[in-house]
Scaffold this motif. Sequence first.
Motif, short mmCIF file in Angstrom:
data_model
loop_
_atom_site.label_atom_id
_atom_site.label_comp_id
_atom_site.label_asym_id
_atom_site.label_seq_id
_atom_site.Cartn_x
_atom_site.Cartn_y
_atom_site.Cartn_z
N TYR A 64 0.87 -1.17 0.00
CA TYR A 64 0.00 0.00 0.00
C TYR A 64 0.91 1.23 0.00
O TYR A 64 1.99 1.21 0.61
N GLU A 69 -4.61 4.91 1.97
CA GLU A 69 -5.03 3.78 1.14
C GLU A 69 -5.39 2.57 2.00
O GLU A 69 -6.36 1.86 1.73
N LYS A 73 -9.12 0.68 2.14
CA LYS A 73 -9.28 -0.66 1.57
C LYS A 73 -9.32 -1.79 2.59
O LYS A 73 -9.80 -2.88 2.27
N LYS A 163 -10.68 -4.08 -0.10
CA LYS A 163 -11.48 -3.63 -1.25
C LYS A 163 -10.59 -3.53 -2.48
O LYS A 163 -9.44 -3.11 -2.41
N CYS A 164 -11.14 -3.94 -3.61
CA CYS A 164 -10.45 -3.89 -4.92
C CYS A 164 -9.27 -4.86 -4.99
O CYS A 164 -8.41 -4.73 -5.86
#
Length: 531
Positions: A64, A69, A73, A163-164
């Motif tokens: 990251y 971020e 996430k 996430k993602c």
Amino acid sequence: SIYEMFGNECCLSTGEVIKVIGFKINKLIASICENNEFSRFSAKVELPLNFPGLYKVVQDKTPYVSIEEITRKVSIGPTRFGHPCFYSPEDIKLANLTIKHGEQITFNSVEEVNGTMAVNCGVVRNNQSHSFTLPLSQEGKFYECEDDQIYTLKEIAEWKIPKCRNRIVKLSNTLHTWDSSNPLPENFDGSLILTPVYEVQAVMKFRKDIVHILSDLDVEVKDVTDCYDISSFLQPLSLEEVFERTSKEFPMVAEIMEGPSGSQKPYNLLHTGNEIIIYKKYQATRVLASEIRSDSPKRHFLIPMSYKGKFKRRPREFPTAYDLELARSEKEQLHVVATKAFDSPHKELFSVSVGDQFLVQQCQTSEVLYEGSKKVIDVLACEQILSDTYKKVLLPMYMEGGFVEVIHDKKQYQLSEICKEFRLPFNVKVSVRDLSVEEDVLAAMPGLQFEEEITDSYLLISSTSSPVESWEIPVYRLNMSVHLLSRDVQTVVPPVTKTTVEVISEEQYYMVRRYENQTLHPPPRPPKKPK
């Protein structure tokens, strides 16, 4: 259109205002990864969140680039899952602390500090915890630390899939035997790449339940948050969120938006649409017990201290002499029968035959002759019971044999007496069932092993329509949503409290033992046979 969702008809008409209260993973698409290698031709299977088994999370090698971020996430929250760990390949210099490169940083919570959003973090050095904050603007490379915990698929979906990003997991142990309905190959022990499929959770103006909308539904929406009074919508709360409220906010009245199914008390009070009074939150003690049987699966129970049945002792089994030492107590002498022969390599120590009976005395040391030189080893002093006399013998502590206890105690015990007078694990059978309940599930068990005392979180509730009795409900094992009503509670003092023996699944059993054992030191290993 009118959509059928999870058995609920839901009208999503043009102009309908929907308040999105969250989204969660509905199911997982798993790509089977043989030998930790993945290709686009890998087999894909669909796994429900309740798919059995325990899994280890494989470390994500992609860094990251900022603290912001990570907070966007990765799930960071108050529960035991919500404390992810990262490390930086470079030193981070703070005002009063320098975080060394490679040092494990635990992310505990996100909050505003002096007008700036930051993460409360901690590092452990020489068994001392040091707390500090990192601003969301902090940049650098942050890598996920290795995680040696085991999780259910549901826990991974809720807490461990950023996430993602996808998540690779490795099967740690299967809890059920393989059958043809299992989507994974037989004897599979490779890795799985998990890709989540989400559902949106929402509330609508004139509905009292939670609507679940799959994320791939073809509906166009427009964000109207800034120009709409969202206070007119219901605010669903999970039991964990209710438990996080301060003690002075209790008691409270709530309506159940989603509840468990079940006709037995207290679950029949928790159906969707019912109103309940939540009197207070607290920690309560339970005894974790498992059915004694040689074949699996065993049944597991959490027994409240208020259980009114009585127990008689059942013989315990001990695989080594070291286990006899652990079970020995000052209260009574331990009497055992050998179930496995042992041939001693030292003439100073006793060789055991099947059927030999012993009274266990104490642990001590003894000199033995080994390859021409004297060596001091730990031994267990016992008295062998002969037909008309007793013979003092020494058993090596490393001895792997087999012993079964001989019970002379015919007394009937309450649960609290057993926990007070004996060391757990302890074997029992119900001798007098609990007559205060319609069906005592423990009475049908041929034998039970009390494994350990645990402390867990509970809410005390009763029905608003007939508050004649109140019930303890577990916070972390009931999937349930409520919304609070603004009515005053008429009866502030809860009625007579009822508790139930909770039957827990094998996954829940592993979870309970895992959390409890985190605070305990592992038992010492038995001494090794001298080389």
